[in-house]
Design an enzyme around this catalytic site. Structure first.
Site: not given
Length: 266
Positions: A40, A106, A142
């Site tokens: 990321e 995300k 993440c």
């Protein structure tokens, strides 16, 4: 399937980050990897405001990733950003050698441990299933790893490997959480988890000065569908090749049918 884990430490210098990407892609291609996975925020670290820098460099970054994929004949998964109004999307860009791409924005934003990702980042709203070398991949970033239903949905859609690109925040117990969560997501989705994080900034001579921004702890890891660790890197930048035996995915579905047995929609 052969995957390269490219654990790097990105900075606020996009040109420097692009050179890191190119170097690691070239090495991964030399070792016949099907896919190289970067963390990321490989385009631009979290240590500073994102919208203005993203607007200035997003085209340059995307072109560099796509050009590298085509030049070296390898698929590349890397974390970047793209303008979304006054904020940005935190993206996983998967670039293919034929010039095509898949993009995951995300979904779960890191508003925790004193950091407010949502101040600068807009959430995505859909899962993205991709394929590399005949293998189906679930794309995640993440903080997503804390939400098991996401991985169950990917598995039900046919994903055999879950990619988790991260810039994991340092702190008490955070390494233990990273290990526990990545292992759990493999077990509760009957899938491989390939989790690639930013290297610890201190290992490259950068002092984050106790910034609340998540800048990385290293510890990139690969977990098989039975929860067994195949590899865990240290804190420093590294490039590691891993072979995945995809027959284990079907074996896990048969021996440990957690999704078939699940109640309450999980």
């Amino acid at each position: 399937m052969r995957i390269a884990l490219a654990q790097i430490s990105s900075t606020r210098d996009v040109a420097q980050n692009i050179e890191l990407l190119r170097e690691n892609v070239a090495t991964a291609a030399q070792h016949d990897a099907d896919l190289v996975v970067f963390p990321e925020a490989s385009m631009l670290s979290f240590e500073g405001p994102l919208p203005d820098e993203t607007a200035a460099h997003q085209g340059e970054w995307e072109k560099a990733v796509k050009d590298a994929a085509q030049q070296h004949g390898i698929a590349i998964a890397a974390g970047g950003f793209k303008t979304a109004g006054e904020r940005v999307y935190n993206q996983l860009l998967l670039a293919y050698p034929d010039g095509s791409e898949k993009i995951y924005n995300k979904m779960h934003l890191f508003d925790a441990y004193g950091f407010e990702e949502s101040e600068n980042v807009a959430p995505g709203d859909e899962l993205v299933l991709a394929e590399v070398a005949g293998t189906k991949l679930g794309l995640t970033v993440c903080y997503d790893v804390r939400f098991p239903k996401l991985y169950a949905e990917y598995s039900r859609a046919g994903a055999q490997v879950m990619l988790v690109i991260a810039s994991w925040g340092e702190g008490s117990g955070k390494v233990d959480q990273w290990r526990a969560l990545t292992t759990a997501r493999a077990l509760d989705s009957n899938s491989y988890v390939v989790a690639v994080g930013q290297a610890h900034p201190l290992t490259v001579g950068s002092d984050p000065d106790e910034s609340p921004a998540p800048l990385g702890i290293g510890r990139s890891r690969v977990i098989d569908p039975f929860g067994r660790e195949l590899v865990e890197l240290g804190e420093s930048p590294d490039l590691r090749l891993v072979e995945l035996d995809l027959e284990l995915v079907e074996e896990a579905h048969q021996k440990l049918p957690v999704l078939e047995n699940a109640k309450l929609g999980y």
